[in-house]
Design an enzyme around this catalytic site. Structure first.
Site, PDB file in Angstrom:
ATOM      1  N   SER A 176      54.600  56.164  45.803  1.00 46.57           N
ATOM      2  CA  SER A 176      53.959  56.198  44.486  1.00 46.57           C
ATOM      3  C   SER A 176      53.248  57.534  44.320  1.00 46.57           C
ATOM      4  CB  SER A 176      52.941  55.056  44.386  1.00 46.57           C
ATOM      5  OG  SER A 176      52.081  55.232  43.277  1.00 46.57           O
ATOM      6  N   TYR A 198      45.137  50.755  47.274  1.00 45.33           N
ATOM      7  CA  TYR A 198      46.568  50.990  47.055  1.00 45.33           C
ATOM      8  C   TYR A 198      46.958  52.377  47.544  1.00 45.33           C
ATOM      9  CZ  TYR A 198      50.997  51.434  44.491  1.00 45.33           C
ATOM     10  OH  TYR A 198      52.326  51.641  44.149  1.00 45.33           O
TER      11      TYR A 198
END
Length: 258
Positions: free
Chosen positions: A153, A166
């Site tokens: 990501s 995250y």
């Protein structure tokens, strides 16, 4: 379920004769990637918990003349994760491409975080990926070739408010991937990290912190996000390069993402 139509593999399909295993294949990026790899001629092992969705996807692939194996399993269990590789090799004969796509994005501020969210992300986003990769590398080394594709990501490159947990998991993916690349390159195994920005998938549905979920959904409603097929195209690009080429990283964002 992904609505992409699978084209019939041509005689010039670039992945003909290869076998790919895709995790998180029941929807979103995983489903789009499975379809894209199958369109290039790869036999695809489809891995996720939602077996009924995998069966529908496998039906699409087979109807277009491709080969698909459904493996419904819980990847949070290390032994089951490793067993998916064993089964794919047993039933499809080899393993050339592993796409570690399964993951969770549980955003929220550190002070208010549910610690179980961190544990779930670190298990699926990092440890499961590591277990699958280890099992795959053990198969690929004797073959003298293979390709590990880890879906990370933009949060693996930077962090912001509500993304600390995250981002920690995705930074771990980046560090693991680079160390792995240096270990396996002389065995003919390539490693690619793909870092998408905002993608129109189910990922936001799992955010447990209500205020963060609402704020994030409001922000992305103001942009045109990537489609799952855009990320799948990046996977195909990396995996269809000549063997001498290792595409190490692909960073891909929506045009209007800051």
């Amino acid at each position: 379920m992904n609505d992409t139509q699978l084209s019939t593999p041509s005689a010039h399909a670039r992945l003909q004769g290869q076998v790919a295993l895709v995790t998180g294949a029941s929807a979103g990026i995983g489903a789009a990637t499975a379809l894209a790899l199958a369109a290039e001629g790869a036999a695809v092992a489809l891995v996720a918990r939602r077996q009924e969705r995998l069966e529908v996807l496998a039906g699409q692939i087979r109807a277009a003349g491709g080969q698909a194996l459904v493996i419904g399993t819980d990847l949070n269990d290390a032994e089951q994760a490793r067993a998916t590789v064993t089964r794919a090799v047993s039933e499809l004969g080899r393993l050339d491409i592993l796409v570690n796509n399964a993951g969770l994005m549980l955003l929220g501020p550190v002070a208010d975080a549910d610690a179980s969210d961190w544990e779930r992300m670190m298990t699926l986003n990092v440890l499961t990926l590591m277990h699958l990769t280890q099992a795959a590398v053990q198969v690929m080394k004797p073959q003298g070739r293979g390709h590990i594709v880890n879906i990370s990501s933009v949060s693996g490159r930077g962090a912001g408010p509500t993304s600390a947990g995250y981002s920690a998991s995705k930074w771990a993916v980046g560090g693991f991937s680079e160390g792995l690349r240096q270990e396996v390159r002389l065995h003919g195994i390539r490693v690619t990290v793909i870092e998408p920005g905002v993608v129109a998938t189910e990922l936001t549905d799992h955010i447990t912190h209500a205020a963060t979920k609402a704020a994030y959904e409001s922000r992305i409603s103001e942009m045109t996000p990537l489609e799952a097929e855009d990320v799948a195209a990046a996977v195909v690009y990396a995996t269809t390069q000549p063997q001498r080429v290792n595409v190490n990283e692909i960073l891909i964002r929506p045009l209007d993402q800051g």
